[in-house]
Design a protein around this motif. Sequence first.
Motif, mmCIF file in Angstrom:
data_model
loop_
_atom_site.group_PDB
_atom_site.id
_atom_site.type_symbol
_atom_site.label_atom_id
_atom_site.label_comp_id
_atom_site.label_asym_id
_atom_site.label_seq_id
_atom_site.Cartn_x
_atom_site.Cartn_y
_atom_site.Cartn_z
ATOM 1 N N GLU A 12 -0.947 2.537 10.298
ATOM 2 C CA GLU A 12 -1.923 3.211 11.154
ATOM 3 C C GLU A 12 -1.896 4.728 10.998
ATOM 4 O O GLU A 12 -2.968 5.341 10.828
ATOM 5 N N PRO A 13 -0.733 5.394 11.037
ATOM 6 C CA PRO A 13 -0.761 6.833 10.797
ATOM 7 C C PRO A 13 -1.283 7.198 9.413
ATOM 8 O O PRO A 13 -1.951 8.226 9.243
ATOM 9 N N ALA A 14 -1.002 6.360 8.424
ATOM 10 C CA ALA A 14 -1.497 6.623 7.071
ATOM 11 C C ALA A 14 -3.021 6.573 7.043
ATOM 12 O O ALA A 14 -3.677 7.437 6.450
ATOM 13 N N LEU A 15 -3.604 5.555 7.680
ATOM 14 C CA LEU A 15 -5.060 5.443 7.719
ATOM 15 C C LEU A 15 -5.690 6.568 8.524
ATOM 16 O O LEU A 15 -6.725 7.113 8.154
ATOM 17 N N ARG A 16 -5.073 6.922 9.647
ATOM 18 C CA ARG A 16 -5.629 7.995 10.471
ATOM 19 C C ARG A 16 -5.654 9.325 9.700
ATOM 20 O O ARG A 16 -6.625 10.078 9.784
ATOM 21 N N GLU A 17 -4.590 9.607 8.962
ATOM 22 C CA GLU A 17 -4.587 10.833 8.177
ATOM 23 C C GLU A 17 -5.597 10.736 7.039
ATOM 24 O O GLU A 17 -6.337 11.693 6.754
ATOM 25 N N LEU B 229 -7.325 -1.174 10.297
ATOM 26 C CA LEU B 229 -8.432 -0.343 9.841
ATOM 27 C C LEU B 229 -9.576 -0.367 10.848
ATOM 28 O O LEU B 229 -10.170 0.673 11.157
ATOM 29 N N GLY B 230 -9.888 -1.552 11.382
ATOM 30 C CA GLY B 230 -10.930 -1.634 12.406
ATOM 31 C C GLY B 230 -10.589 -0.814 13.638
ATOM 32 O O GLY B 230 -11.456 -0.146 14.216
ATOM 33 N N ARG B 231 -9.324 -0.837 14.049
ATOM 34 C CA ARG B 231 -8.915 -0.057 15.222
ATOM 35 C C ARG B 231 -9.063 1.443 14.960
ATOM 36 O O ARG B 231 -9.555 2.191 15.818
ATOM 37 N N VAL B 232 -8.658 1.878 13.776
ATOM 38 C CA VAL B 232 -8.765 3.300 13.435
ATOM 39 C C VAL B 232 -10.233 3.733 13.394
ATOM 40 O O VAL B 232 -10.588 4.822 13.863
ATOM 41 N N TRP C 40 0.838 -1.198 0.000
ATOM 42 C CA TRP C 40 0.000 0.000 0.000
ATOM 43 C C TRP C 40 0.879 1.255 0.000
ATOM 44 O O TRP C 40 2.083 1.200 0.245
ATOM 45 N N ILE C 41 0.239 2.409 -0.263
ATOM 46 C CA ILE C 41 0.923 3.694 -0.167
ATOM 47 C C ILE C 41 -0.121 4.776 0.076
ATOM 48 O O ILE C 41 -1.234 4.709 -0.457
ATOM 49 N N HIS C 42 0.203 5.732 0.927
ATOM 50 C CA HIS C 42 -0.679 6.882 1.116
ATOM 51 C C HIS C 42 -0.635 7.730 -0.154
ATOM 52 O O HIS C 42 0.419 7.896 -0.766
ATOM 53 N N SER D 214 16.743 5.997 -4.143
ATOM 54 C CA SER D 214 16.749 7.295 -4.830
ATOM 55 C C SER D 214 16.765 8.461 -3.848
ATOM 56 O O SER D 214 16.886 9.616 -4.269
ATOM 57 N N GLY D 215 16.614 8.156 -2.552
ATOM 58 C CA GLY D 215 16.609 9.205 -1.542
ATOM 59 C C GLY D 215 15.226 9.682 -1.157
ATOM 60 O O GLY D 215 15.088 10.650 -0.400
ATOM 61 N N PHE D 216 14.183 8.988 -1.633
ATOM 62 C CA PHE D 216 12.824 9.415 -1.295
ATOM 63 C C PHE D 216 12.524 9.167 0.178
ATOM 64 O O PHE D 216 12.863 8.117 0.719
ATOM 65 N N SER D 217 11.867 10.117 0.807
ATOM 66 C CA SER D 217 11.522 10.033 2.224
ATOM 67 C C SER D 217 9.999 10.007 2.373
ATOM 68 O O SER D 217 9.299 10.876 1.832
ATOM 69 N N TYR D 218 9.492 9.013 3.079
ATOM 70 C CA TYR D 218 8.046 8.838 3.255
ATOM 71 C C TYR D 218 7.508 9.699 4.394
ATOM 72 O O TYR D 218 8.139 9.821 5.443
ATOM 73 N N ARG D 219 6.321 10.231 4.190
ATOM 74 C CA ARG D 219 5.584 10.847 5.298
ATOM 75 C C ARG D 219 4.854 9.770 6.099
ATOM 76 O O ARG D 219 4.666 9.912 7.304
ATOM 77 N N PHE D 220 4.417 8.723 5.409
ATOM 78 C CA PHE D 220 3.596 7.685 6.041
ATOM 79 C C PHE D 220 4.188 6.315 5.708
ATOM 80 O O PHE D 220 3.748 5.639 4.778
ATOM 81 N N ALA D 221 5.175 5.906 6.487
ATOM 82 C CA ALA D 221 5.821 4.618 6.256
ATOM 83 C C ALA D 221 5.063 3.475 6.905
ATOM 84 O O ALA D 221 5.236 2.317 6.518
#
Length: 302
Positions: A293-298, A241-244, A202-204, A283-290
């Motif tokens: 749970e934080p990805a789903l909450r946002e 997802l259920g927890r969120v 998955w990916i945000h 490539s040096g890419f930095s994730y905001r949502f690795a």
Amino acid sequence: MKIVVTGATGFVGRRLSETLKQSGCQVVALTRDAESAASRAPALDSACAWNPLSEAAPVEAFDGADAVVHLAGETVVGRWTQAKRDAIRDSRVIGTRNLVNGLRDLTARPPMLVAASAVGFYGDRGDEELDETSASGGDFLAEVCRAWEAESSKARELGMQVAQVRIGVVLAQGGGALDAMLMPFRLGAGGPLGSGRQWWSWIHRDDLCDLVLHLIQRGESGVYNGTAPHPLRQKEFARVLGRVLRRPSFMPAPAFALKVVLGGFASELLSSKKVLPAATQASGFSYRFADLEPALREALDR
């Protein structure tokens, strides 16, 4: 920079247009309905009409462009009738061919193409860890992705840099797999799909859009997995997802029922792809949502 985007009014394209605009880019859409594009994607600066199945992309759209982002394609969500399968394949393969044909007609071409693909390229691979060097699978979506990437690769013959992004399950409200999963969870009937042992990559949506901008800014070429670094088994995805949502997550959707309702698309939901973004991270890419749970909450604003 001036960026031309196909699929700019879609689930990912709308957010990408905003991301590009916020970074100071001028954003031009190539779309079937140029007149309504601004209302569907307000961040656009302009739009050019194009029917990707019947004509080469119009050369005037690319005047002064620094990059092209190709996202257009029929959604894979839904029951896979033969007509749906044809639309999935043709929108990607013929649409990309006609995009490259339009680029071929230019005397001065944009230096870069970022072309969407999908983790469906890898097929059903169980617990095998997959990165950008892994071989393709043998099912319907794998065949589509191979043909899709073959068409976008032809832009290299025109002297362009080509970055192909194999996209996983994109998380955000307003479309995609997450929206389809929300209703049963909110009704208290959510849970894993089939056995739940299959890996989901998955990916945000914001990370995916940031990745596209990152590849453009760095002038990258090659294949990049558009996935977060921590794939999960589907039963764990459902549990988080259920927890969120603060809803139960123990009601499995039986595989046979999914196949009755969704036909061939059920096989994609039940297949396992443990995809790791090795080249993306290199490539040096930095994730905001690795992490999920934080990805789903946002994504769900909770």
